[in-house]
Scaffold this motif. Sequence first.
Motif, PDB file in Angstrom:
ATOM      1  N   ALA A 274       0.830  -1.204   0.000  1.00 56.57           N
ATOM      2  CA  ALA A 274       0.000   0.000   0.000  1.00 56.57           C
ATOM      3  C   ALA A 274       0.868   1.260   0.000  1.00 56.57           C
ATOM      4  CB  ALA A 274      -0.926   0.003   1.211  1.00 56.57           C
ATOM      5  N   GLU A 275       1.934   1.244   0.774  1.00 55.23           N
ATOM      6  CA  GLU A 275       2.793   2.424   0.833  1.00 55.23           C
ATOM      7  C   GLU A 275       3.572   2.608  -0.463  1.00 55.23           C
ATOM      8  OE1 GLU A 275       5.103   2.109   4.384  1.00 55.23           O
ATOM      9  OE2 GLU A 275       3.414   2.713   5.680  1.00 55.23           O
ATOM     10  N   ALA A 276       3.941   1.508  -1.115  1.00 52.99           N
ATOM     11  CA  ALA A 276       4.611   1.633  -2.414  1.00 52.99           C
ATOM     12  C   ALA A 276       3.679   2.278  -3.430  1.00 52.99           C
ATOM     13  CB  ALA A 276       5.072   0.263  -2.902  1.00 52.99           C
ATOM     14  N   ARG A 277       2.421   1.861  -3.424  1.00 53.54           N
ATOM     15  CA  ARG A 277       1.434   2.478  -4.314  1.00 53.54           C
ATOM     16  C   ARG A 277       1.247   3.948  -3.960  1.00 53.54           C
ATOM     17  NH1 ARG A 277      -3.704  -1.697  -4.930  1.00 53.54           N
ATOM     18  NH2 ARG A 277      -2.583  -3.469  -5.851  1.00 53.54           N
ATOM     19  N   GLY A 278       1.220   4.232  -2.660  1.00 53.05           N
ATOM     20  CA  GLY A 278       1.041   5.618  -2.232  1.00 53.05           C
ATOM     21  C   GLY A 278       2.187   6.510  -2.658  1.00 53.05           C
ATOM     22  N   ARG A 279       3.408   5.987  -2.601  1.00 51.96           N
ATOM     23  CA  ARG A 279       4.548   6.788  -3.054  1.00 51.96           C
ATOM     24  C   ARG A 279       4.447   7.073  -4.547  1.00 51.96           C
ATOM     25  NH1 ARG A 279       7.484   3.491   0.661  1.00 51.96           N
ATOM     26  NH2 ARG A 279       8.001   2.035  -1.032  1.00 51.96           N
ATOM     27  N   GLU A 280       3.986   6.091  -5.319  1.00 56.91           N
ATOM     28  CA  GLU A 280       3.813   6.316  -6.754  1.00 56.91           C
ATOM     29  C   GLU A 280       2.769   7.396  -7.010  1.00 56.91           C
ATOM     30  OE1 GLU A 280       2.762   2.583  -8.442  1.00 56.91           O
ATOM     31  OE2 GLU A 280       4.726   1.649  -8.072  1.00 56.91           O
ATOM     32  N   LEU A 281       1.659   7.339  -6.279  1.00 51.75           N
ATOM     33  CA  LEU A 281       0.629   8.356  -6.443  1.00 51.75           C
ATOM     34  C   LEU A 281       1.153   9.730  -6.039  1.00 51.75           C
ATOM     35  CD1 LEU A 281      -2.332   9.145  -7.053  1.00 51.75           C
ATOM     36  CD2 LEU A 281      -2.873   8.590  -4.674  1.00 51.75           C
ATOM     37  N   ALA A 282       1.872   9.789  -4.910  1.00 48.78           N
ATOM     38  CA  ALA A 282       2.415  11.070  -4.462  1.00 48.78           C
ATOM     39  C   ALA A 282       3.369  11.645  -5.498  1.00 48.78           C
ATOM     40  CB  ALA A 282       3.119  10.895  -3.117  1.00 48.78           C
ATOM     41  N   ALA A 283       4.167  10.789  -6.124  1.00 45.95           N
ATOM     42  CA  ALA A 283       5.088  11.270  -7.159  1.00 45.95           C
ATOM     43  C   ALA A 283       4.319  11.854  -8.341  1.00 45.95           C
ATOM     44  CB  ALA A 283       5.998  10.133  -7.613  1.00 45.95           C
ATOM     45  N   GLU A 284       3.234  11.199  -8.724  1.00 48.50           N
ATOM     46  CA  GLU A 284       2.423  11.715  -9.818  1.00 48.50           C
ATOM     47  C   GLU A 284       1.803  13.060  -9.462  1.00 48.50           C
ATOM     48  OE1 GLU A 284      -0.401   8.679 -10.603  1.00 48.50           O
ATOM     49  OE2 GLU A 284       1.084   7.222 -11.312  1.00 48.50           O
ATOM     50  N   LEU A 285       1.581  13.273  -8.166  1.00 49.89           N
ATOM     51  CA  LEU A 285       0.976  14.518  -7.702  1.00 49.89           C
ATOM     52  C   LEU A 285       2.027  15.574  -7.365  1.00 49.89           C
ATOM     53  CD1 LEU A 285      -1.773  12.921  -5.434  1.00 49.89           C
ATOM     54  CD2 LEU A 285      -2.182  14.244  -7.522  1.00 49.89           C
ATOM     55  N   GLY A 286       3.297  15.263  -7.551  1.00 51.07           N
ATOM     56  CA  GLY A 286       4.358  16.230  -7.309  1.00 51.07           C
ATOM     57  C   GLY A 286       4.828  16.298  -5.879  1.00 51.07           C
ATOM     58  N   CYS A 287       4.474  15.300  -5.052  1.00 54.59           N
ATOM     59  CA  CYS A 287       4.866  15.287  -3.637  1.00 54.59           C
ATOM     60  C   CYS A 287       5.938  14.220  -3.439  1.00 54.59           C
ATOM     61  CB  CYS A 287       3.658  15.030  -2.748  1.00 54.59           C
ATOM     62  SG  CYS A 287       2.353  16.272  -2.899  1.00 54.59           S
ATOM     63  N   THR A 288       7.148  14.515  -3.867  1.00 56.57           N
ATOM     64  CA  THR A 288       8.217  13.508  -3.895  1.00 56.57           C
ATOM     65  C   THR A 288       9.136  13.544  -2.688  1.00 56.57           C
ATOM     66  OG1 THR A 288       9.556  15.024  -5.207  1.00 56.57           O
ATOM     67  CG2 THR A 288       8.223  13.424  -6.415  1.00 56.57           C
TER      68      THR A 288
END
Length: 534
Positions: A274-288
């Motif tokens: 779940a956290e790996a997916r969340g990091r991918e989503l955050a990256a797409e949203l510009g929150c890296t």
Amino acid sequence: MSRSISSRPRLLGRVMVAAVVATVGLGSAGVAEAAPAQASGAVVWTGSGPVRGTVHPEYRTFQGIPFAAPPVGELRWRAPRPPRRWSWPPRDATRPAERCAQGAGGQRPSLNEDCLYLNVTTPRPAQRGQRKPVMVWLHGGGNSYGKASEFDPHRLAVGGDVVVVTVSYRLGVFGFLGHPALRDSGSYGLQDQQAALRWVRRNAAAFGGDPGNVTLFGESGGGHDVCAQLVSPRARGLFHRAIIQSGSCSSTWPRHGIAPGVTAGSPWIPREQAEARGRELAAELGCTDPASAADCLRRLPAERVRQEETGPVLTPVTYGNRTLPWRPDRALAAGWFHRMPVLSGRTRDEGRLSAAFLPSSFDRAQYRQLLGEAFGDRADTVAARYPASDFGSPALALAAVTTDRVYSCPQLTDERMLAARVPVYAYEFADRNAPHGNYPIPADFPAGAFHAAELPYLFDIEPVSFTPAQRELAATMVDYWAGFAWRGDPNAPGLPHWPKARAATVLSLAPGAGGIRPVTLTDEHHCGFWAGLS
């Protein structure tokens, strides 16, 4: 409390509910006009302040009551906080709150995050000194869409002499996002449900309910959530009985298993994934930046967050955190669950709801293609057990595979594990002529007892037309569900006997003479075959 209730819910359910159904119909369009709000009974003081509801001749409704602070801004992706208090005048509780933020998978998309509200329906007249069981409903929609107020429970409240609470909770990415920067992430929707149960514990008595007798019940995604709450340490003591409708702790599905095009999955996802997916989503949203990711995500507009969400049919719940430490099926197997009576069941033809929307051109070659993509080198074995010729069409054969593999057999596994330690009453809703309501199922498709077909028998959720035998079944189901809430046992004088679950024997619920009877599911749904295949 001793109560000559063994017959009272039966009387109310069989006489009052049948009369209500016959005279005003079973949909929101058929509900009788509310009497003008009256001073007596219209205002109830909650722990946060007074609310003014609507007084009907036989019941009261209180809608849009906040059970937690709006999870917006800095409170997005945080544990629910207590709602703001108010004093006089009473808060208007005559209209429901807007649905929680969700995509187009439901009836209407929404960007609303201020949605942690519940609705209370109580029978009238309230009898002093006689507190009633409280039934708390978790709506379906795969934790991705839906709304509490779509379920009008007044027949259940009046016929069963119970208080019914329907709850809205955060959905999709807003309720179940996993990310290492977010505390206890992936479980905010479950935390909302627990906050609602704590609200019920504090406020049930004000509405005539018994905080020491709470039944948590839900269907589909809501049924999965009841499973999760059964094993969540943080739900201990918040409810005392559980009803799980078409939502198994043990459910998994292959590709196309929920519906054509849906990837393989489970209601549960480990924290790391779940956290790996969340990091991918955050990256797409510009929150890296890990140090500022949480603040960055909370500042984003809801529309931007929802646009990046993949829009799953079912949003998985994260386990491996404080709210849900263990995967629920493994917890059941180990006996790590709250000890209480359980009522559990499914519909006879769960998979026909999704199969109904296959193109009319769906043929045997396409059926075999989907089986190949779902089961790989075991596809021929599945096709031999489920040949299209045995079911009337390739679509119905695919529906049978879905029904047995994804719904019926996994729920039977749960019932066996639960019954080893607690009383379990299992059912199969089997009215194969159940009305479609607002589901746009083609008129010529034999939908049978499709997924969610039992809901109009308990709630008014849409206009439906029942035969006299179906009205009788609806009244009987109200008696069973409410009787279970009262006593932890659905049986009562005058009702067909419902034995405790044993082996694979469950109670079939269908209209007409002999429609309510014990049946054995292992052969009906080929559960031995699926156990061997896995």
